[in-house]
Scaffold this active site. Structure first.
Site, mmCIF file in Angstrom:
data_model
loop_
_atom_site.group_PDB
_atom_site.id
_atom_site.type_symbol
_atom_site.label_atom_id
_atom_site.label_comp_id
_atom_site.label_asym_id
_atom_site.label_seq_id
_atom_site.Cartn_x
_atom_site.Cartn_y
_atom_site.Cartn_z
ATOM 1 N N GLN A 31 0.858 -1.177 0.000
ATOM 2 C CA GLN A 31 0.000 0.000 0.000
ATOM 3 C C GLN A 31 0.894 1.227 0.000
ATOM 4 O OE1 GLN A 31 -2.568 -1.454 3.387
ATOM 5 N NE2 GLN A 31 -4.203 -0.596 2.109
ATOM 6 N N SER A 32 0.437 2.295 -0.659
ATOM 7 C CA SER A 32 1.336 3.408 -0.983
ATOM 8 C C SER A 32 1.708 4.259 0.219
ATOM 9 C CB SER A 32 0.704 4.290 -2.067
ATOM 10 O OG SER A 32 0.490 3.535 -3.244
ATOM 11 N N THR A 33 0.777 4.544 1.117
ATOM 12 C CA THR A 33 1.032 5.465 2.223
ATOM 13 C C THR A 33 0.634 4.821 3.539
ATOM 14 O OG1 THR A 33 -1.146 6.494 2.012
ATOM 15 C CG2 THR A 33 0.655 7.462 0.729
#
Length: 696
Positions: free
Chosen positions: A20-22
């Site tokens: 997941q990116s953040t």
């Protein structure tokens, strides 16, 4: 199960890649996280021998600008040939850029591994599957660019209206209407105002930091972890003070986009590094008078100008702040030739007077120095002009100074009283928590009781500190205003008093003087000082320069007189050195050499130096220095300090040292001190020995 999954694939391991990116997605988007972890169950149902889950990249972007250890681990496992399939929820989870995506697809094709997502299984060795995987990777990369473009455009549009919310510094909060307003907490707002007040008073961020440290006043610091915003009180830090002084939000301006990112190539990959401050003209948004501020915009501009002057290591042509030292006009003198700021050169340990020197274009070799002048006479002349200029306001300044001392004491007491209010509230809160707990839960009651006792101790500590401050304020000697006003009418006496330090004088000069342009008048041998006062007026002052040379023109000895006194005592070479030092010239205006001295001595019938005729009671200063094991300069320093006795036949000639003085206890102690001042690696500085080269 797909027909593309063969027994060869099942005999190897399946890898489930989770990303997941953040961190906000990791904490908030839990459903996407569960779907990715559920792929492990799907791999087991398909019949793979073993299943490995790689989730090292949770909270890391897949754009390629962030290092992803999980993806690197995935690539290493695929290269080993032990992976039969790579599971992912979609192509965007594996990579958001074509480089990483196609690199992984190529490795899977070489190792015979499949790429599996909820839509099906893909074999990179097949042309159609490879084409479809390539389209998915391209769409993922395009989607990221499109989402970023939309997000940045929407963010900037909202920021231009002053409605975009971001983390505010201590002293501000967002209202229910989405506006920035001052923090209703008087403790926080009072500390922020105190920082600006002390900066106007002390004129230095470091001095504000040291004052806060000495007063033991804690400062508010914002702590943010994903969605949690918390205000913590910590001991003063220098960067905390600088952040308050540099932030335009405290001046009532909505500022966004002050920090930039830069992309660097590290190990062949793009890496984004943030934290680079942009010039004000490049800020994304700057809306003045957007909300109530702690200072006005003009005060903010003045503070930034003063902070820039305090930064001596930054290259600019503006004036610099005072930093102590003997020079009164440090940071104010500007060269009248090239326009650069002049530097201060001190005499170091010899106690010589300071000097203002412009080094010119010293970045280019051979450019040479520009102009320079001794600082004592210049400081004295400018000080007289300043005392004359501020004499009319001396009485007001004296009264203001007396009020400022008392106000500084009250500021400390007020800050501690606010801390006491917070401590009392925390103590009452701890008491209520202890009263609500069930007495049977002793393991909880003991902890709450300990917290209550700690809060009460903090209250008692602050109460005792306030009592000490008030006692010290009451016992401090009262300022005699009558005497203060009397001294105000006699400014030269106060200025020259030993108790008046140079830093105070420098601050006064920087208040009333903008800068001083220095130039030299060669015809009259004077320094021309053009004083630019803060109010806009200008004053020209001329200061006589000291004539160079060891002898005034009417006192310089002739070469014949010097030779008659020195001949027979020194060799011809030493006589030539002495004559040149005394600035004596030959008949045709040339300097003296050994041959010219011998010819002149023979013409005058003067005897030649005979070493055998010496009685041995006197030796030269060079031999005395060699005897002690020190340099000639250090030996001469002892002579000038009247520690080592020595005589000269005529000023400018060689020094003669009595042999008996070499064994003196006073001289021996002074020489030992000179030797002790040498650096630890002094021996390494001597290059009179052969250096052994490596391998020889």
């Amino acid at each position: 199960m797909s027909v593309k999954i063969t027994r060869d694939h099942l005999d190897r391991a399946a890898v489930v890649y989770v990303r997941q990116s953040t961190m906000s997605q990791v904490m908030g988007n839990l459903e996407s996280q569960r779907r990715q972890y559920d792929l492990a169950q799907a791999a087991e149902t398909a019949g793979f021998k073993s299943v490995a889950v790689i989730d090292d990249d949770l909270g890391r972007s897949g754009s390629g600008s962030t290092q992803r250890p999980g993806f690197e681990r995935l690539v290493a496992m695929v290269c080993s040939g032990n992976v039969g399939a790579v599971y992912c929820i979609e192509a965007s989870r594996l990579a958001r850029n074509g480089r990483d995506w196609h690199h992984l697809i190529d490795l899977c094709a070489l190792a015979g591994a499949l790429v599996i997502d909820p839509d099906g299984a893909y074999d990179p060795r097949l042309v159609n599957d490879r084409l479809l995987l390539g389209l998915k990777g391209t769409m993922s990369e395009y989607e990221l660019s499109l989402l970023r473009q939309r997000g940045i455009a929407a963010r900037d549009s909202k920021a231009k209206r002053g409605e975009y919310r971001f983390m505010l510094p201590p002293g501000f909060c967002w209202s229910e209407l989405g506006k920035i307003e001052m923090d209703p907490d008087e403790h926080v707002a009072g500390l922020v105002r105190l920082v600006f007040t002390k900066f106007r008073e002390l004129g230095s961020a470091r001095q504000v930091f040291l004052w806060l440290r000495a007063a033991d006043i804690k400062m508010p610091v914002v702590l943010k972890n994903v969605q949690i915003y918390k205000l913590s009180w910590k001991a003063p830090a220098y960067h905390t003070v600088m952040q308050i002084l540099h932030n335009p939000l405290y001046a009532g301006a909505y500022a966004f986009g002050r920090i930039a990112q830069k992309t660097r190539i590290v190990d062949g990959r793009a890496r984004k590094v943030s934290g680079f401050k942009k010039p004000r003209e490049e800020w994304n948004v700057l809306l003045r008078d957007n909300h109530p501020g702690y200072v006005s915009w003009q005060e903010y501009e003045d503070n930034q100008r003063l902070l820039l002057e305090n930064a001596h290591m930054k290259k600019n042509c503006s004036r610099k702040s005072a930093r102590g030292g003997r020079a009164l006009l440090t940071g104010l003198m500007r060269c009248g030739h090239c326009g650069r700021m002049m530097r201060v050169v001190y005499g170091q340990a010899k106690g010589n007077a300071h000097r203002y020197q412009c080094r010119g274009d010293d970045a280019h070799v051979g450019a040479g120095l520009c102009i320079g002048i001794g600082g004592v006479r210049v400081d004295r002349a400018v000080a007289l002009q300043i005392l004359e200029a501020v004499s009319d306001r001396a009485v007001e300044a004296a009264i203001l100074a007396s009020d400022q001392v008392e106000r500084s004491r009250q500021e400390i007491i007020t800050a501690v009283e606010r801390e006491l209010e917070v401590a009392r509230y925390e103590a009452s809160l701890a008491a209520r928590r202890y009263e609500l707990v069930d007495p049977a839960k002793r393991h909880v009651a003991r902890e709450l009781e300990a917290r209550w006792n700690g809060a009460l101790e903090r209250v008692a500590e602050l109460e005792g500190r306030i009592k000490e401050l008030r006692t010290a304020s009451a016992e401090s000697p009262k300022i005699d205003r009558a005497l203060l006003l009397q001294l105000a009418h006699d400014l030269p006496r106060v200025w020259n008093a030993p108790s008046t330090d140079t830093r105070t004088k420098q601050r006064l000069v920087h208040i009333v003087v903008r800068e001083i342009v220095c130039d030299l008048d060669r015809n009259t041998n004077e320094a021309v000082l053009l004083i630019h006062w803060t109010g806009g007026r200008h004053t020209e002052v001329r200061v006589a320069r000291v004539k160079t040379g060891r002898y005034p023109g009417d006192m310089a000895p002739t070469a014949v007189d010097a030779l008659r006194k020195l001949a027979g005592h020194w060799p011809d070479r030493e006589l030539a050195v002495s004559l040149n030092r005394m600035r004596c010239k030959t008949g045709d205006g040339e300097t003296w050499t050994t041959v010219r001295v011998r010819e002149m001595r023979e013409r005058l019938g003067l005897p030649e130096y005979d070493p055998a005729s010496s009685d041995g009671k006197m030796i030269s200063l060079a031999k005395a220095a060699a005897h002690f094991g020190i340099c000639v300069g250090s030996a001469k320093s002892l002579v000038l300090k009247d520690i080592l006795p020595a005589t000269q036949a005529i000023k400018g000639s060689q020094w003669l040292v009595p042999v008996d003085a070499l064994s003196s206890e006073t001289v021996r102690i002074a020489v030992q001190r000179v030797i002790e001042r040498r650096p630890r690696n002094y021996i390494d500085y001597q290059y009179d020995r052969m250096i052994r080269l490596p391998g020889i």
